[in-house]
Design an enzyme around this catalytic site. Structure first.
Site, PDB file in Angstrom:
ATOM      1  N   HIS A 191     -13.430   4.439   8.131  1.00 42.82           N
ATOM      2  CA  HIS A 191     -12.359   2.983   7.694  1.00 42.82           C
ATOM      3  C   HIS A 191     -13.181   2.718   6.294  1.00 42.82           C
ATOM      4  O   HIS A 191     -13.706   1.464   6.361  1.00 42.82           O
ATOM      5  CB  HIS A 191     -12.670   1.811   8.543  1.00 42.82           C
ATOM      6  CG  HIS A 191     -11.777   0.977   8.702  1.00 42.82           C
ATOM      7  ND1 HIS A 191     -11.095   0.330   9.914  1.00 42.82           N
ATOM      8  CD2 HIS A 191     -11.043   0.357   7.459  1.00 42.82           C
ATOM      9  CE1 HIS A 191     -10.209  -0.413   9.326  1.00 42.82           C
ATOM     10  NE2 HIS A 191     -10.084  -0.310   8.044  1.00 42.82           N
ATOM     11  N   ILE A 221       0.901  -1.180   0.102  1.00 40.77           N
ATOM     12  CA  ILE A 221      -0.087   0.137  -0.099  1.00 40.77           C
ATOM     13  C   ILE A 221       1.004   1.080   0.116  1.00 40.77           C
ATOM     14  O   ILE A 221       0.728   2.083  -0.793  1.00 40.77           O
ATOM     15  CB  ILE A 221      -1.045  -0.079   1.305  1.00 40.77           C
ATOM     16  CG1 ILE A 221      -1.881  -1.073   1.023  1.00 40.77           C
ATOM     17  CG2 ILE A 221      -1.896   1.142   1.569  1.00 40.77           C
ATOM     18  CD1 ILE A 221      -2.729  -1.661   2.161  1.00 40.77           C
ATOM     19  N   ASP A 271      -8.464   7.513   8.449  1.00 43.76           N
ATOM     20  CA  ASP A 271      -9.517   6.580   8.110  1.00 43.76           C
ATOM     21  C   ASP A 271      -9.772   5.469   9.058  1.00 43.76           C
ATOM     22  O   ASP A 271     -10.742   4.836   8.949  1.00 43.76           O
ATOM     23  CB  ASP A 271      -9.114   5.961   6.609  1.00 43.76           C
ATOM     24  CG  ASP A 271     -10.125   5.118   6.000  1.00 43.76           C
ATOM     25  OD1 ASP A 271     -11.425   5.502   5.962  1.00 43.76           O
ATOM     26  OD2 ASP A 271      -9.845   3.954   5.666  1.00 43.76           O
ATOM     27  N   GLU A 297     -12.457   1.672  17.111  1.00 43.64           N
ATOM     28  CA  GLU A 297     -13.499   1.938  16.147  1.00 43.64           C
ATOM     29  C   GLU A 297     -14.774   1.080  16.309  1.00 43.64           C
ATOM     30  O   GLU A 297     -14.658   0.340  16.961  1.00 43.64           O
ATOM     31  CB  GLU A 297     -13.039   1.198  14.827  1.00 43.64           C
ATOM     32  CG  GLU A 297     -12.125   2.304  14.142  1.00 43.64           C
ATOM     33  CD  GLU A 297     -11.659   1.452  12.803  1.00 43.64           C
ATOM     34  OE1 GLU A 297     -12.328   0.696  12.136  1.00 43.64           O
ATOM     35  OE2 GLU A 297     -10.398   1.864  12.242  1.00 43.64           O
ATOM     36  N   GLY A 311     -11.141   2.202   3.515  1.00 43.83           N
ATOM     37  CA  GLY A 311      -9.762   1.809   2.748  1.00 43.83           C
ATOM     38  C   GLY A 311     -10.160   0.958   1.702  1.00 43.83           C
ATOM     39  O   GLY A 311      -9.819   1.109   0.403  1.00 43.83           O
ATOM     40  N   SER A 312     -10.938  -0.339   1.961  1.00 36.72           N
ATOM     41  CA  SER A 312     -11.290  -1.339   0.900  1.00 36.72           C
ATOM     42  C   SER A 312     -12.540  -1.138   0.473  1.00 36.72           C
ATOM     43  O   SER A 312     -12.883  -2.130  -0.230  1.00 36.72           O
ATOM     44  CB  SER A 312     -10.780  -2.643   1.553  1.00 36.72           C
ATOM     45  OG  SER A 312     -11.304  -2.971   2.658  1.00 36.72           O
ATOM     46  N   ALA A 317      -3.766   3.101   8.166  1.00 32.42           N
ATOM     47  CA  ALA A 317      -3.466   1.751   8.241  1.00 32.42           C
ATOM     48  C   ALA A 317      -4.217   1.180   9.513  1.00 32.42           C
ATOM     49  O   ALA A 317      -5.462   0.616   9.343  1.00 32.42           O
ATOM     50  CB  ALA A 317      -1.799   1.743   8.659  1.00 32.42           C
ATOM     51  N   ARG A 318      -3.769   1.466  10.766  1.00 36.06           N
ATOM     52  CA  ARG A 318      -4.638   1.101  11.799  1.00 36.06           C
ATOM     53  C   ARG A 318      -4.527   2.206  12.760  1.00 36.06           C
ATOM     54  O   ARG A 318      -3.494   2.938  13.283  1.00 36.06           O
ATOM     55  CB  ARG A 318      -4.012  -0.278  12.362  1.00 36.06           C
ATOM     56  CG  ARG A 318      -4.535  -1.450  12.082  1.00 36.06           C
ATOM     57  CD  ARG A 318      -5.693  -1.737  11.955  1.00 36.06           C
ATOM     58  NE  ARG A 318      -6.253  -3.059  11.189  1.00 36.06           N
ATOM     59  CZ  ARG A 318      -6.711  -3.249   9.976  1.00 36.06           C
ATOM     60  NH1 ARG A 318      -6.913  -1.917   9.147  1.00 36.06           N
ATOM     61  NH2 ARG A 318      -7.003  -4.099   9.417  1.00 36.06           N
TER      62      ARG A 318
HETATM   63  C1  GLV Z   1      -8.547  -3.230   6.149  1.00 37.09           C
HETATM   64  O1  GLV Z   1      -8.412  -2.279   6.749  1.00 37.09           O
HETATM   65  C2  GLV Z   1      -7.853  -4.503   6.024  1.00 37.09           C
HETATM   66  O2  GLV Z   1      -6.823  -4.593   7.041  1.00 37.09           O
HETATM   67  O3  GLV Z   1      -8.258  -5.333   5.200  1.00 37.09           O
END
Ligand code: GLV
Length: 317
Positions: free
Chosen positions: A283, A156, A260, A265, A285-286, A235-236
């Protein structure tokens, strides 16, 4: 037919595939299972298709029925699972790398743009018709010529670097190891975190959450950033000490944040909400159809491979 527990609702095509392959317990209401409920629900199951919202800590893993042999996590990150506890119990843990790289990098770039170009304030003003054009209205930071520090140059991070470079940013990075020059694509490696931070006009956090990275962004490390830096996290949330980052926003040490992901969370530290310069997303991201479909298919492939061979190329423990 093997019995599988799927802890969260998936897209329809993925659930159809699961129904054909397994005797599957789906979560049609998309209820967030407590640890106790997850343990009860996995009774008789040989595998669990888990999500990042499931806290599979050592205590929960130790209470899972003996029949459970695999935790196929529907995410690339697996910080929600105690992989050592799983290993001790002979449970294989798998993740879903690669398929979400592009979608997550897109959100990484959105965070950079949103924070630098004051998108939160702009959206608020536009929605309320409470703005008028003027030469100095919502002046932000231009990306062209700005230094981007990438913390964690994995898949990423590399994709974010590539897009950011095309936007004219100058790329620096810190990683456990230096990439070979052909993979660096002109980015400058910093062995020390402090050195990366000192050149990061914009920081993009792209590393996994692990024992080494929890609260890596803290009062001490933030001080190494240039004054008025922008901090983004795709990321986290666990990587950031929120109080320290909010304090840095209060002091204008940090100009803006783009986030994000959050500790705890779906809640986020309310301190961020008082800052107009916080560009915050839930969140995402995906979150595209292509990517979520591919992720679930990969999580299913991981189950299939494991049941056929006893292992999986995406095993992480
Ligand atoms: C999303 O945050 C993932 O880790 O897939």
């Amino acid at each position: 037919m093997k019995k599988i527990l799927v802890t969260r609702r998936l897209l329809q095509s993925n659930e159809e595939r699961l129904k054909q392959l397994y005797s599957v317990k789906l979560n049609s209401n998309d209820e967030l299972y407590s640890q106790k409920k997850l343990i009860e629900m996995s009774d008789g199951c040989e595998g669990i298709l888990s999500a990042l919202t499931d806290k599979l800590d050592a205590e929960t893993i130790n209470k899972l029925p003996k029949s459970v042999k695999i935790l196929s996590n529907f995410a690339v990150g697996f910080g929600n699972i105690d992989i050592e506890a799983a290993k001790k119990k002979n449970i294989v843990v798998t993740n879903t790398p690669e398929v979400l790289t592009d979608a997550t990098a897109e959100i990484g770039i959105l965070l950079i743009l949103g924070a630098c170009r004051r998108a939160s304030e702009g959206i608020e003003g536009a929605r309320a018709s409470n703005w008028k054009w003027s030469a100095d209205y919502l002046i932000g930071k231009q990306l062209t010529g700005t230094r981007l520090g990438i913390l964690g140059m994995g898949r990423i991070g590399k994709k974010i670097a590539k897009i950011a470079k095309s936007l004219g940013m100058i790329i620096h990075y810190h990683n456990r190891s230096k990439l070979s020059p052909d993979k660096e694509e002109g980015a400058t490696y910093h062995k020390e975190l402090k050195s990366l931070f000192s050149v990061s006009d914009v920081l993009s956090i792209c590393c996994p959450a692990s024992k080494e990275t929890i609260n890596l962004i803290n009062a001490e490390t933030l001080e190494h950033l240039p004054k008025g830096a922008v901090v983004t996290n795709v990321a986290r949330g666990d990587i950031v000490d929120d109080e320290a980052l909010i304090d840095a926003l209060d002091r204008r040490k940090v100009y803006a944040v783009g986030l994000d992901v959050y500790k705890g969370e779906p809640n986020l530290n309310p301190g961020y909400l008082k800052h107009k310069s916080a560009f915050i997303l839930p969140h995402l991201g995906s979150a595209t159809k292509e990517t979520r479909t591919a992720m679930a298919n990969l999580a299913i492939d991981n189950l299939e491979e494991f049941f056929k061979t006893g292992s999986s190329k995406n095993k992480v423990n």
